[in-house]
Structures are given as C-alpha cells and as structure tokens.
Design a protein around this motif. Structure first.
Motif, short mmCIF file in Angstrom:
data_model
loop_
_atom_site.label_atom_id
_atom_site.label_comp_id
_atom_site.label_asym_id
_atom_site.label_seq_id
_atom_site.Cartn_x
_atom_site.Cartn_y
_atom_site.Cartn_z
N HIS A 133 0.83 -1.21 0.00
CA HIS A 133 0.00 0.00 0.00
C HIS A 133 0.86 1.26 0.00
N LYS A 134 2.00 1.20 0.67
CA LYS A 134 2.91 2.34 0.64
C LYS A 134 3.37 2.60 -0.79
N ARG A 135 3.78 1.56 -1.49
CA ARG A 135 4.20 1.72 -2.89
C ARG A 135 3.07 2.28 -3.75
N THR A 136 1.85 1.80 -3.51
CA THR A 136 0.69 2.29 -4.25
C THR A 136 0.49 3.78 -4.02
N ILE A 137 0.59 4.20 -2.78
CA ILE A 137 0.41 5.62 -2.44
C ILE A 137 1.52 6.45 -3.07
N LEU A 138 2.75 6.00 -2.98
CA LEU A 138 3.86 6.74 -3.58
C LEU A 138 3.66 6.88 -5.09
N ARG A 139 3.21 5.80 -5.73
CA ARG A 139 2.94 5.83 -7.17
C ARG A 139 1.83 6.84 -7.49
N GLN A 140 0.77 6.87 -6.67
CA GLN A 140 -0.33 7.81 -6.89
C GLN A 140 0.13 9.26 -6.74
N LEU A 141 1.07 9.48 -5.85
CA LEU A 141 1.61 10.83 -5.65
C LEU A 141 2.69 11.17 -6.68
N ASN A 142 3.09 10.17 -7.47
CA ASN A 142 4.13 10.33 -8.47
C ASN A 142 5.46 10.74 -7.83
N VAL A 143 5.80 10.06 -6.72
CA VAL A 143 7.08 10.26 -6.04
C VAL A 143 7.78 8.92 -5.89
N SER A 144 9.07 8.97 -5.58
CA SER A 144 9.87 7.75 -5.53
C SER A 144 10.05 7.18 -4.13
N ASN A 145 9.93 8.03 -3.12
CA ASN A 145 10.20 7.56 -1.76
C ASN A 145 9.46 8.41 -0.74
N THR A 146 9.57 8.02 0.51
CA THR A 146 8.84 8.71 1.58
C THR A 146 9.29 10.16 1.72
N ALA A 147 10.58 10.41 1.57
CA ALA A 147 11.07 11.78 1.68
C ALA A 147 10.43 12.68 0.63
N GLU A 148 10.32 12.19 -0.59
CA GLU A 148 9.65 12.96 -1.64
C GLU A 148 8.17 13.14 -1.33
N ALA A 149 7.55 12.13 -0.73
CA ALA A 149 6.14 12.22 -0.37
C ALA A 149 5.94 13.30 0.69
N VAL A 150 6.86 13.38 1.64
CA VAL A 150 6.77 14.42 2.68
C VAL A 150 6.94 15.80 2.05
N GLN A 151 7.88 15.92 1.12
CA GLN A 151 8.07 17.20 0.41
C GLN A 151 6.80 17.56 -0.35
N TRP A 152 6.19 16.58 -1.01
CA TRP A 152 4.95 16.81 -1.74
C TRP A 152 3.86 17.31 -0.79
N MET A 153 3.74 16.63 0.36
CA MET A 153 2.72 17.01 1.34
C MET A 153 2.96 18.44 1.82
N ASN A 154 4.20 18.79 2.12
CA ASN A 154 4.51 20.14 2.58
C ASN A 154 4.19 21.18 1.51
N SER A 155 4.46 20.87 0.26
CA SER A 155 4.14 21.81 -0.82
C SER A 155 2.63 21.99 -0.95
N GLN A 156 1.87 20.91 -0.73
CA GLN A 156 0.41 21.02 -0.79
C GLN A 156 -0.13 21.89 0.34
N LYS A 157 0.47 21.76 1.52
CA LYS A 157 0.06 22.59 2.65
C LYS A 157 0.32 24.06 2.37
N LYS A 158 1.50 24.35 1.79
CA LYS A 158 1.84 25.74 1.46
C LYS A 158 0.86 26.30 0.45
#
Length: 65
Positions: free
Chosen positions: A36-61
C-alpha cells in the motif's frame, strides 16, 4: 473503515520506519503495508517517503496561500 482505506487516507502517517508497527496495529502483514505504501507513492508520483513528505509540505503551502 477497512485496512486498505486507512492506508489510503493516511498515506504519510508514520511510514518512515514503522511498517511493522502499522502492520501490528491493523493486523496485516508488513508486506501488505509495503504494498500500500508503494501504491500511495505511485499515486503521488514520487519515488520515496522523503519525496512524499516534500509533496505534502508543498500542498500545505499551496492551501495556505
């Protein structure tokens, strides 16, 4: 809420090194959590958790502007 929907709705919650803890809480295997983690990362179009956190932070901004 099913285990699957929990993982989909809380994609970044405690994913850094907590796959085993999540699996224990949900009563599923670590491999299922990783799937499920891989599925979520794929849906966010990121490669790893660090990129997912960066994506989340950019969405908050963006939502704060």
């Amino acid at each position: 809420m099913t285990n699957h929907s929990f993982l989909q709705k809380h994609p970044l919650q405690e994913f850094t090194d907590a796959e085993k803890e999540i699996a224990d809480i949900l009563g599923i295997s670590v491999n299922t959590v990783k799937y499920h983690k891989r599925t979520i990362l794929r849906q966010l179009n990121v490669s790893n958790t660090a990129e997912a956190v960066q994506w989340m932070n950019s969405q908050k901004k963006l939502s704060e502007e």
